[in-house]
Design an enzyme around this catalytic site. Structure first.
Site, PDB file in Angstrom:
ATOM      1  N   HIS A 170       8.387   4.191   4.922  1.00  0.00           N
ATOM      2  CA  HIS A 170       8.072   3.472   3.695  1.00  0.00           C
ATOM      3  C   HIS A 170       9.048   2.308   3.449  1.00  0.00           C
ATOM      4  O   HIS A 170       8.734   1.171   3.778  1.00  0.00           O
ATOM      5  CB  HIS A 170       8.057   4.483   2.540  1.00  0.00           C
ATOM      6  CG  HIS A 170       7.701   3.900   1.217  1.00  0.00           C
ATOM      7  ND1 HIS A 170       7.548   4.648   0.082  1.00  0.00           N
ATOM      8  CD2 HIS A 170       7.486   2.616   0.838  1.00  0.00           C
ATOM      9  CE1 HIS A 170       7.229   3.863  -0.934  1.00  0.00           C
ATOM     10  NE2 HIS A 170       7.185   2.628  -0.502  1.00  0.00           N
ATOM     11  N   TYR A 221      39.269  -2.616  -4.790  1.00  0.00           N
ATOM     12  CA  TYR A 221      38.732  -3.942  -4.474  1.00  0.00           C
ATOM     13  C   TYR A 221      38.189  -4.669  -5.705  1.00  0.00           C
ATOM     14  O   TYR A 221      37.633  -4.055  -6.599  1.00  0.00           O
ATOM     15  CB  TYR A 221      37.596  -3.778  -3.444  1.00  0.00           C
ATOM     16  CG  TYR A 221      36.865  -5.050  -3.121  1.00  0.00           C
ATOM     17  CD1 TYR A 221      37.389  -5.958  -2.208  1.00  0.00           C
ATOM     18  CD2 TYR A 221      35.665  -5.339  -3.744  1.00  0.00           C
ATOM     19  CE1 TYR A 221      36.710  -7.128  -1.917  1.00  0.00           C
ATOM     20  CE2 TYR A 221      34.984  -6.514  -3.460  1.00  0.00           C
ATOM     21  CZ  TYR A 221      35.513  -7.401  -2.547  1.00  0.00           C
ATOM     22  OH  TYR A 221      34.837  -8.550  -2.271  1.00  0.00           O
ATOM     23  N   HIS A 231      13.600  -0.907  -5.614  1.00  0.00           N
ATOM     24  CA  HIS A 231      12.782  -0.500  -4.475  1.00  0.00           C
ATOM     25  C   HIS A 231      12.302  -1.729  -3.728  1.00  0.00           C
ATOM     26  O   HIS A 231      11.803  -2.673  -4.350  1.00  0.00           O
ATOM     27  CB  HIS A 231      11.581   0.312  -4.957  1.00  0.00           C
ATOM     28  CG  HIS A 231      10.597   0.608  -3.874  1.00  0.00           C
ATOM     29  ND1 HIS A 231      10.981   1.146  -2.669  1.00  0.00           N
ATOM     30  CD2 HIS A 231       9.250   0.418  -3.796  1.00  0.00           C
ATOM     31  CE1 HIS A 231       9.901   1.275  -1.896  1.00  0.00           C
ATOM     32  NE2 HIS A 231       8.846   0.839  -2.554  1.00  0.00           N
ATOM     33  N   ASP A 253       5.080   2.283  -8.625  1.00  0.00           N
ATOM     34  CA  ASP A 253       6.201   3.156  -8.259  1.00  0.00           C
ATOM     35  C   ASP A 253       6.873   3.773  -9.480  1.00  0.00           C
ATOM     36  O   ASP A 253       7.943   4.389  -9.357  1.00  0.00           O
ATOM     37  CB  ASP A 253       7.241   2.363  -7.459  1.00  0.00           C
ATOM     38  CG  ASP A 253       6.712   1.974  -6.088  1.00  0.00           C
ATOM     39  OD1 ASP A 253       6.317   2.879  -5.336  1.00  0.00           O
ATOM     40  OD2 ASP A 253       6.680   0.771  -5.776  1.00  0.00           O
ATOM     41  N   HIS A 304      10.672  -3.138   0.420  1.00  0.00           N
ATOM     42  CA  HIS A 304      10.250  -2.851   1.797  1.00  0.00           C
ATOM     43  C   HIS A 304      10.971  -3.838   2.713  1.00  0.00           C
ATOM     44  O   HIS A 304      10.374  -4.375   3.642  1.00  0.00           O
ATOM     45  CB  HIS A 304       8.743  -3.016   1.966  1.00  0.00           C
ATOM     46  CG  HIS A 304       7.929  -2.117   1.095  1.00  0.00           C
ATOM     47  ND1 HIS A 304       6.602  -2.361   0.808  1.00  0.00           N
ATOM     48  CD2 HIS A 304       8.241  -0.960   0.454  1.00  0.00           C
ATOM     49  CE1 HIS A 304       6.133  -1.398   0.020  1.00  0.00           C
ATOM     50  NE2 HIS A 304       7.109  -0.535  -0.207  1.00  0.00           N
ATOM     51  N   ASP A 326      32.664   0.817   3.116  1.00  0.00           N
ATOM     52  CA  ASP A 326      33.008   0.356   1.759  1.00  0.00           C
ATOM     53  C   ASP A 326      31.912   0.706   0.770  1.00  0.00           C
ATOM     54  O   ASP A 326      32.153   1.320  -0.269  1.00  0.00           O
ATOM     55  CB  ASP A 326      33.123  -1.182   1.736  1.00  0.00           C
ATOM     56  CG  ASP A 326      34.359  -1.706   2.445  1.00  0.00           C
ATOM     57  OD1 ASP A 326      35.268  -0.907   2.733  1.00  0.00           O
ATOM     58  OD2 ASP A 326      34.392  -2.928   2.709  1.00  0.00           O
TER      59      ASP A 326
HETATM   60 ZN   LIG Z   1       7.026   0.896  -1.672  1.00  0.00          ZN
END
Ligand SMILES: [Zn+2]
Length: 219
Positions: A159, A213, A94, A75, A96, A119
């Site tokens: 994805h 916050y 990243h 990626d 899944h 938020d």
């Molecule tokens: Zn992926």
């Protein structure tokens, strides 16, 4: 400085496992090297248990390997595209993760029906285009979807999730929160239509959380 960042990014990968956001090796984190056109990222296909700071590779903003003996994550081109086009971003994650990817599989944004979502995301979590891995398509989809959006998370269609942040840790936190709200809104859906939050209230919640916050010095 690169050594420190490699250690941080290596350690953050354990959070993906701890929060159950990844199966096998399907998730990755990167961090921009401050003051340089470089970033560090997970090597491709290495199990999280075997990751060491030394195994984290260094790439330039074209996604080409600069330092390290392993091939960078598959990626990497997407991460590189984000760093090239979003100078304020210093971390990308990243995954899944199951519930968020289920929304991505349907191509449906997660509606803002929880105060925690207002938020953290300031509205819905948007869906980006379907894109094949390898070239600039995923990166372009992330940048174009998140430009002008408060959400720092995008569900890439069919994805999974990409998140961005002012640091790698912030990007990982957003990935954790994204899966959390994806799960809760999914569960809510099972029993009926979740009630929307009025846009003015979303704005107030987002503004307060982002500006008031927590411990300001410990972000
Ligand atoms: Zn992926």
């Amino acid at each position: 400085m690169i050594e420190e960042l490699r250690e941080t990014v290596c350690r953050l990968h354990t959070e993906l496992v701890r929060y159950d956001l990844v199966a096998w090796t399907a998730g990755n984190i990167s961090g921009r090297v401050p003051g340089a056109d470089l970033f560090v990222i997970k090597p491709s296909g290495v199990s999280y248990d075997d990751l060491t700071p030394e195994s984290i590779v260094v790439c330039d903003l074209d996604g080409d390997l600069v330092e390290g003996s392993l091939a960078p994550s598959s990626d990497t081109a997407a991460h590189a595209y984000v760093y090239r086009h979003m100078p304020e971003v210093n971390g990308v994650a990243h995954t899944h993760s199951t519930y968020a990817s289920a929304w991505a599989a349907r191509g449906e944004p997660i509606p803002c029906v929880l105060t925690a979502m207002a938020d953290e995301f300031g509205g819905e979590i948007p869906v980006g285009p379907f894109a094949l891995i390898g070239g600039d398509d995923i990166g372009r989809g992330i940048v174009e979807t998140l430009a002008g959006h408060r959400s720092r998370a995008v569900l890439m269609r069919n994805h999974g999730v990409f998140t961005i942040g002012e640091s790698p840790k912030a990007a990982v936190k957003t990935a954790v929160m994204c899966e959390d709200v994806a799960r809760t809104v999914h569960v809510a859906r099972q029993l009926g239509a979740p009630a929307p939050i009025a846009p003015g209230d979303v704005d107030s919640l987002y503004d307060r959380y982002q500006n008031v916050y927590g411990q300001r010095s410990h972000r």
